[in-house]
Design an enzyme around this catalytic site. Sequence first.
Site, PDB file in Angstrom:
ATOM      1  N   ASN A 264       8.257  24.267 -34.588  1.00 16.53           N
ATOM      2  CA  ASN A 264       9.634  24.033 -35.102  1.00 16.53           C
ATOM      3  C   ASN A 264       9.360  22.897 -36.221  1.00 16.53           C
ATOM      4  OD1 ASN A 264      10.835  25.978 -33.609  1.00 16.53           O
ATOM      5  ND2 ASN A 264      11.200  24.305 -32.090  1.00 16.53           N
TER       6      ASN A 264
ATOM      7  N   HIS B  86       3.766  19.718 -32.470  1.00 15.72           N
ATOM      8  CA  HIS B  86       3.603  20.182 -31.322  1.00 15.72           C
ATOM      9  C   HIS B  86       3.782  21.510 -31.198  1.00 15.72           C
ATOM     10  CE1 HIS B  86       7.575  18.661 -31.552  1.00 15.72           C
ATOM     11  NE2 HIS B  86       8.185  20.004 -30.901  1.00 15.72           N
ATOM     12  N   LEU B  87       3.103  22.395 -30.604  1.00 20.43           N
ATOM     13  CA  LEU B  87       3.193  23.721 -30.419  1.00 20.43           C
ATOM     14  C   LEU B  87       3.759  24.071 -28.893  1.00 20.43           C
ATOM     15  CD1 LEU B  87       0.215  26.020 -31.259  1.00 20.43           C
ATOM     16  CD2 LEU B  87       1.313  26.048 -29.370  1.00 20.43           C
ATOM     17  N   HIS B  88       4.957  25.101 -29.169  1.00 16.53           N
ATOM     18  CA  HIS B  88       5.379  25.349 -27.818  1.00 16.53           C
ATOM     19  C   HIS B  88       4.784  26.655 -27.362  1.00 16.53           C
ATOM     20  CE1 HIS B  88       9.463  23.201 -27.920  1.00 16.53           C
ATOM     21  NE2 HIS B  88       8.927  22.982 -29.227  1.00 16.53           N
TER      22      HIS B  88
HETATM   23  P1  5GP Z   1      11.276  20.292 -30.519  1.00 18.33           P
HETATM   24  O1  5GP Z   1      12.643  20.629 -30.462  1.00 18.33           O
HETATM   25  O2  5GP Z   1      10.973  19.218 -31.440  1.00 18.33           O
HETATM   26  O3  5GP Z   1      10.425  21.627 -31.096  1.00 18.33           O
HETATM   27  O4  5GP Z   1      10.476  20.163 -29.304  1.00 18.33           O
HETATM   28  C1  5GP Z   1      10.427  19.110 -28.460  1.00 18.33           C
HETATM   29  C2  5GP Z   1      10.273  19.499 -27.156  1.00 18.33           C
HETATM   30  O5  5GP Z   1       9.887  18.244 -26.291  1.00 18.33           O
HETATM   31  C3  5GP Z   1      11.622  19.853 -26.218  1.00 18.33           C
HETATM   32  O6  5GP Z   1      11.064  21.292 -25.864  1.00 18.33           O
HETATM   33  C4  5GP Z   1      11.727  18.870 -25.134  1.00 18.33           C
HETATM   34  O7  5GP Z   1      12.170  19.328 -23.922  1.00 18.33           O
HETATM   35  C5  5GP Z   1      10.347  18.320 -25.187  1.00 18.33           C
HETATM   36  N1  5GP Z   1      10.522  16.757 -24.704  1.00 18.33           N
HETATM   37  C6  5GP Z   1      11.133  15.640 -25.215  1.00 18.33           C
HETATM   38  N2  5GP Z   1      10.863  14.653 -24.439  1.00 18.33           N
HETATM   39  C7  5GP Z   1       9.985  14.964 -23.773  1.00 18.33           C
HETATM   40  C8  5GP Z   1       9.338  14.109 -22.609  1.00 18.33           C
HETATM   41  O8  5GP Z   1       9.514  12.946 -22.364  1.00 18.33           O
HETATM   42  N3  5GP Z   1       8.316  14.794 -21.981  1.00 18.33           N
HETATM   43  C9  5GP Z   1       7.853  16.126 -22.031  1.00 18.33           C
HETATM   44  N4  5GP Z   1       7.173  16.615 -21.127  1.00 18.33           N
HETATM   45  N5  5GP Z   1       8.583  16.777 -23.049  1.00 18.33           N
HETATM   46  C10 5GP Z   1       9.653  16.363 -23.721  1.00 18.33           C
END
Ligand code: 5GP
Length: 119
Positions: free
Chosen positions: A92, A105-107
């Site tokens: 994203n 980051h890659l999901h």
């Molecule tokens: P984005 O929405 O930026 O693509 O994804 C960020 C991801 O990071 C989300 O899926 C969220 O659940 C995860 N995330 C946010 N804070 C933390 C954290 O402190 N630890 C972990 N393991 N994941 C996190």
Amino acid sequence: MATAPEGNCIFCRIRDGSIPSKRVFEDDRVLAFEDVDPKAPTHLLVIPREHIPSMNELVPGQEALVGHMVLVASQLAKARGHADGGYRVALNCNADAGQTVFHLHLHLLGGRRFDWPPG
Ligand code: 5GP
Ligand code: ZN
């Protein structure tokens, strides 16, 4: 805001160990850990060790790093048994895509069926 000073970045703090995480893989360039709020039975995040805020900040010379992130995701997906059934990789970028953490980051999502197009 698309940039976070490295000291305030959640994923830099996870990289440095000051915020705990369930790490599933690491090497000299990337690490992978369980998403804290999983959206699928498998929901891993693959991040570069280097603080890169988003895809917008990628520059020539980082192709191998991004390719390595993708390769690691494919290996983790296979190790978790998702190769045949399938899985999804998402990256994203900024508000319209729902980026909330400004460290690239890659999901990796697997273990259930995903809609297309995504919501
Ligand atoms: P984005 O929405 O930026 O693509 O994804 C960020 C991801 O990071 C989300 O899926 C969220 O659940 C995860 N995330 C946010 N804070 C933390 C954290 O402190 N630890 C972990 N393991 N994941 C996190
Ligand atoms: Zn960071």
